[in-house]
Design an enzyme around this catalytic site. Structure first.
Site, PDB file in Angstrom:
ATOM      1  N   SER A  10     109.583 -20.860  21.970  1.00 56.78           N
ATOM      2  CA  SER A  10     109.481 -21.149  23.394  1.00 56.78           C
ATOM      3  C   SER A  10     110.403 -20.237  24.186  1.00 56.78           C
ATOM      4  CB  SER A  10     109.856 -22.607  23.663  1.00 56.78           C
ATOM      5  OG  SER A  10     109.943 -22.837  25.057  1.00 56.78           O
ATOM      6  N   HIS A  11     110.059 -20.027  25.431  1.00 59.90           N
ATOM      7  CA  HIS A  11     110.914 -19.244  26.326  1.00 59.90           C
ATOM      8  C   HIS A  11     112.198 -19.997  26.704  1.00 59.90           C
ATOM      9  CE1 HIS A  11     107.455 -16.670  26.729  1.00 59.90           C
ATOM     10  NE2 HIS A  11     108.158 -15.843  27.476  1.00 59.90           N
ATOM     11  N   VAL A  12     112.177 -21.307  26.587  1.00 67.31           N
ATOM     12  CA  VAL A  12     113.310 -22.110  27.035  1.00 67.31           C
ATOM     13  C   VAL A  12     113.885 -22.876  25.834  1.00 67.31           C
ATOM     14  CG1 VAL A  12     114.026 -23.967  28.586  1.00 67.31           C
ATOM     15  CG2 VAL A  12     112.259 -22.342  29.307  1.00 67.31           C
TER      16      VAL A  12
END
Length: 123
Positions: A10-12
């Site tokens: 995930s990007h986060v």
């Protein structure tokens, strides 16, 4: 049959930690490793974190899931350097990961899991 595992990207960081927490509720015995955010834990993805998630995973064959496009790009690059077999899914991130985790926990064979995930293809 090769032992199956899962990698979530995930990007986060907080997003992938949260999904991992959800998956562990239904798949306590499944090897699930995660890579979230950049090397500085900012929004983005990290080739090094993904490579480390592949190596830390107990699976010989890994089902890989991601949230957005550049995560896919880094996943594909990491797939080129790992010795493990990785199957990348262009599917709904949370729904497909949850489905795969539950089926892996139940001992479903790869073919059955793959068939279920095809219905969740969105990308």
């Amino acid at each position: 049959m090769a032992k199956l595992g899962m990698v979530m990207v995930s990007h986060v960081p907080e997003l992938v930690f949260g999904i991992n927490r959800l998956l562990n509720e239904v798949a306590k015995d499944v090897s699930i490793t995660i890579a979230g955010g950049t090397d500085d834990n900012e929004v983005g993805t990290s080739f090094d974190k993904i490579e480390a998630a592949f190596e830390a995973n107990e699976g010989e064959k890994i089902l890989a899931f991601y949230d957005l496009g550049s995560a896919k790009m880094n996943l594909e690059m990491a797939m080129e350097v790992t010795d493990k077999e990785v199957v990348l899914y262009d599917t709904a991130f949370v729904e497909s990961a949850y489905t795969a985790a539950a089926l892996l926990q139940a001992g479903a064979p790869f073919e059955a899991i793959d068939e279920q995930l095809q219905a969740l293809k969105v990308k």
